[in-house]
Design a protein around this motif. Structure first.
Motif, short mmCIF file in Angstrom:
data_model
loop_
_atom_site.label_atom_id
_atom_site.label_comp_id
_atom_site.label_asym_id
_atom_site.label_seq_id
_atom_site.Cartn_x
_atom_site.Cartn_y
_atom_site.Cartn_z
N ALA A 35 -13.90 -33.46 -134.82
CA ALA A 35 -14.20 -33.89 -133.44
C ALA A 35 -15.20 -32.95 -132.82
CB ALA A 35 -12.92 -33.92 -132.61
N ASP A 36 -15.99 -33.48 -131.90
CA ASP A 36 -16.87 -32.66 -131.09
C ASP A 36 -17.15 -33.36 -129.77
OD1 ASP A 36 -18.76 -34.56 -131.86
OD2 ASP A 36 -19.83 -33.21 -133.17
N GLY A 37 -17.72 -32.64 -128.83
CA GLY A 37 -17.97 -33.20 -127.51
C GLY A 37 -19.11 -34.19 -127.50
N GLY A 38 -19.10 -35.06 -126.51
CA GLY A 38 -20.18 -36.02 -126.33
C GLY A 38 -19.78 -37.44 -126.67
N GLY A 76 -9.28 -31.02 -128.97
CA GLY A 76 -9.82 -31.74 -130.12
C GLY A 76 -8.75 -32.32 -131.02
N ASN A 77 -7.50 -31.94 -130.76
CA ASN A 77 -6.38 -32.45 -131.55
C ASN A 77 -5.88 -33.79 -131.03
OD1 ASN A 77 -6.37 -30.15 -133.21
ND2 ASN A 77 -5.16 -29.05 -131.71
N ASP A 78 -6.49 -34.34 -129.99
CA ASP A 78 -6.05 -35.60 -129.40
C ASP A 78 -6.50 -36.82 -130.20
OD1 ASP A 78 -4.86 -34.14 -127.43
OD2 ASP A 78 -6.25 -34.73 -125.85
N CYS A 79 -7.40 -36.64 -131.15
CA CYS A 79 -7.89 -37.77 -131.95
C CYS A 79 -6.79 -38.28 -132.87
CB CYS A 79 -9.07 -37.33 -132.81
SG CYS A 79 -10.51 -36.83 -131.86
N PRO A 80 -6.71 -39.61 -133.06
CA PRO A 80 -5.75 -40.15 -134.02
C PRO A 80 -6.06 -39.65 -135.44
CG PRO A 80 -6.65 -41.89 -132.62
CD PRO A 80 -7.44 -40.65 -132.35
N GLU A 81 -5.04 -39.43 -136.24
CA GLU A 81 -5.22 -38.95 -137.61
C GLU A 81 -5.89 -39.98 -138.51
OE1 GLU A 81 -4.70 -35.94 -139.12
OE2 GLU A 81 -4.52 -35.27 -137.04
N SER A 82 -5.72 -41.25 -138.17
CA SER A 82 -6.38 -42.32 -138.93
C SER A 82 -6.73 -43.43 -137.96
CB SER A 82 -5.48 -42.83 -140.05
OG SER A 82 -4.31 -43.39 -139.53
#
Length: 88
Positions: A35-38, A76-82
């Motif tokens: 993950a990254d910003g933007g 950045g850990n808020d993204c779904p794993e899949s």
């Protein structure tokens, strides 16, 4: 007084973490790769979808082939794993 200052600093840090969108990256199997910003230039109407779409600049491949844009996040850990992949 010190607890008020600490609470204010913590709330400012939390606000800053979600000051802009977060790009969640996925490979062609739908596995989270980073993950990254933007927002990668995606219009806001395509932010916050529950599925991943192809990298908007067309240069993504491998680990960066698909994206989900989170409009707000805590880390950045808020993204779904899949993610389910859709070609739009």
């Amino acid at each position: 007084m010190r607890s008020i200052v600490i609470a204010l600093v913590c709330s400012l840090c939390a606000s800053a973490a979600s000051a802009g969108p977060l790009t969640c990256w996925y490979n062609s199997s739908g596995a989270f790769t980073g993950a990254d910003g933007g927002s990668r230039g995606l219009p806001e109407t395509q932010w916050g979808m529950s599925y991943a779409i192809p990298n908007p600049d067309g240069s993504g491949s491998g680990d960066y082939a698909y994206v989900i844009i989170l409009p707000t996040y805590d880390s950045g850990n808020d993204c779904p794993e899949s993610a389910e992949l859709r070609d739009e």
